[in-house]
Motif scaffolding. Structure first.
Motif, PDB file in Angstrom:
ATOM      1  N   ALA A   1     -25.047 -46.736  -8.567  1.00  0.00           N
ATOM      2  CA  ALA A   1     -23.580 -46.659  -8.448  1.00  0.00           C
ATOM      3  C   ALA A   1     -23.112 -45.462  -7.619  1.00  0.00           C
ATOM      4  O   ALA A   1     -22.262 -45.612  -6.733  1.00  0.00           O
ATOM      5  CB  ALA A   1     -22.936 -46.624  -9.832  1.00  0.00           C
ATOM      6  N   ALA A   2     -23.635 -44.268  -7.891  1.00  0.00           N
ATOM      7  CA  ALA A   2     -23.188 -43.080  -7.157  1.00  0.00           C
ATOM      8  C   ALA A   2     -23.489 -43.222  -5.669  1.00  0.00           C
ATOM      9  O   ALA A   2     -22.647 -42.912  -4.818  1.00  0.00           O
ATOM     10  CB  ALA A   2     -23.842 -41.825  -7.715  1.00  0.00           C
ATOM     11  N   ALA A   3     -24.678 -43.695  -5.349  1.00  0.00           N
ATOM     12  CA  ALA A   3     -25.055 -43.865  -3.946  1.00  0.00           C
ATOM     13  C   ALA A   3     -24.149 -44.893  -3.272  1.00  0.00           C
ATOM     14  O   ALA A   3     -23.669 -44.668  -2.155  1.00  0.00           O
ATOM     15  CB  ALA A   3     -26.517 -44.291  -3.832  1.00  0.00           C
ATOM     16  N   LYS A   4     -23.875 -46.015  -3.940  1.00  0.00           N
ATOM     17  CA  LYS A   4     -23.017 -47.053  -3.368  1.00  0.00           C
ATOM     18  C   LYS A   4     -21.618 -46.518  -3.081  1.00  0.00           C
ATOM     19  O   LYS A   4     -21.076 -46.723  -1.999  1.00  0.00           O
ATOM     20  CB  LYS A   4     -22.904 -48.242  -4.322  1.00  0.00           C
ATOM     21  N   VAL A   5     -21.028 -45.826  -4.060  1.00  0.00           N
ATOM     22  CA  VAL A   5     -19.654 -45.336  -3.905  1.00  0.00           C
ATOM     23  C   VAL A   5     -19.555 -44.358  -2.738  1.00  0.00           C
ATOM     24  O   VAL A   5     -18.688 -44.481  -1.878  1.00  0.00           O
ATOM     25  CB  VAL A   5     -19.157 -44.687  -5.214  1.00  0.00           C
ATOM     26  N   VAL A   6     -20.452 -43.385  -2.698  1.00  0.00           N
ATOM     27  CA  VAL A   6     -20.377 -42.355  -1.662  1.00  0.00           C
ATOM     28  C   VAL A   6     -20.711 -42.931  -0.287  1.00  0.00           C
ATOM     29  O   VAL A   6     -20.040 -42.627   0.699  1.00  0.00           O
ATOM     30  CB  VAL A   6     -21.279 -41.148  -2.013  1.00  0.00           C
ATOM     31  N   VAL A   7     -21.720 -43.778  -0.193  1.00  0.00           N
ATOM     32  CA  VAL A   7     -22.095 -44.373   1.097  1.00  0.00           C
ATOM     33  C   VAL A   7     -20.971 -45.274   1.610  1.00  0.00           C
ATOM     34  O   VAL A   7     -20.632 -45.222   2.799  1.00  0.00           O
ATOM     35  CB  VAL A   7     -23.433 -45.147   0.990  1.00  0.00           C
ATOM     36  N   GLU A   8     -20.375 -46.085   0.742  1.00  0.00           N
ATOM     37  CA  GLU A   8     -19.260 -46.947   1.163  1.00  0.00           C
ATOM     38  C   GLU A   8     -18.081 -46.111   1.649  1.00  0.00           C
ATOM     39  O   GLU A   8     -17.447 -46.445   2.649  1.00  0.00           O
ATOM     40  CB  GLU A   8     -18.823 -47.874   0.022  1.00  0.00           C
ATOM     41  N   PHE A   9     -17.779 -45.023   0.942  1.00  0.00           N
ATOM     42  CA  PHE A   9     -16.676 -44.163   1.359  1.00  0.00           C
ATOM     43  C   PHE A   9     -16.988 -43.506   2.704  1.00  0.00           C
ATOM     44  O   PHE A   9     -16.126 -43.398   3.562  1.00  0.00           O
ATOM     45  CB  PHE A   9     -16.396 -43.097   0.298  1.00  0.00           C
TER      46      PHE A   9
END
Length: 172
Positions: free
Chosen positions: A90-98
């Motif tokens: 989740a953390a990786a997805k949120v930051v990478v998408e942003f």
């Protein structure tokens, strides 16, 4: 604004509690990002169960001491935003998408399962489907042979049903 000793200890305790529950830590530079954009990031992170924090690096280093995230202590330099999540991706997805939509967000690295990740490692982690998606795919795979068998049995029964009236009609 400087924190006094007890306020610093409170921050360390709070971040240590996050680290104790988390599986993943993602770090990114946020230099030049507007407050409105950071607010959007926090909203998206909250929806995904990710805790986003802007911390002094010395406090962050102290908070992760003795945890699996301690391996990232050397990467904790400069203006960083820290994303902790209990979900492994989740953390990786949120930051990478942003970061895809905001070029001022620069991925720095992260930690997963006690191993330090570089930028490519964080992006790879972000590309893994979420736990819910993986579970639904597994369930689909498990149901596939059973549903195929059911279709074959139904087709055989249907064929037999069509063959029965013809067989009964001939002897009469």
């Amino acid at each position: 604004m400087s924190l006094n000793r007890s306020e610093k200890q409170a921050v360390i305790d709070e971040v240590a509690a996050l680290a104790a529950k988390a599986q993943t830590l993602v770090m990114a530079e946020y230099r030049g990002i507007t407050v409105a954009d950071l607010t959007k990031l926090r909203v998206e992170a909250r929806k995904a169960g990710v805790s986003i924090s802007v911390l002094k690096n010395t406090l962050a280093r102290r908070a992760v001491t003795g945890t699996p995230f301690e391996v990232a202590a050397e990467q904790m330099t400069g203006p960083l935003i820290y994303g902790f999540s209990e979900d492994a991706v989740a953390a990786a997805k949120v930051v990478v998408e942003f970061a895809k939509t905001n070029d001022k967000m620069v991925l720095r690295g992260g930690v997963y399962a006690g191993k330090s990740l570089d930028v490519d490692g964080v992006k790879s982690l972000a590309s893994i489907p979420s736990k819910d998606v993986l579970l639904s795919q597994l369930l689909g795979l498990m149901q596939s042979p059973i549903s195929r068998l059911a279709r074959v049995v139904a087709a055989l029964a249907e064929k037999r049903g069509e063959a029965q009236p013809e067989a009964e009609a001939q002897p009469a």
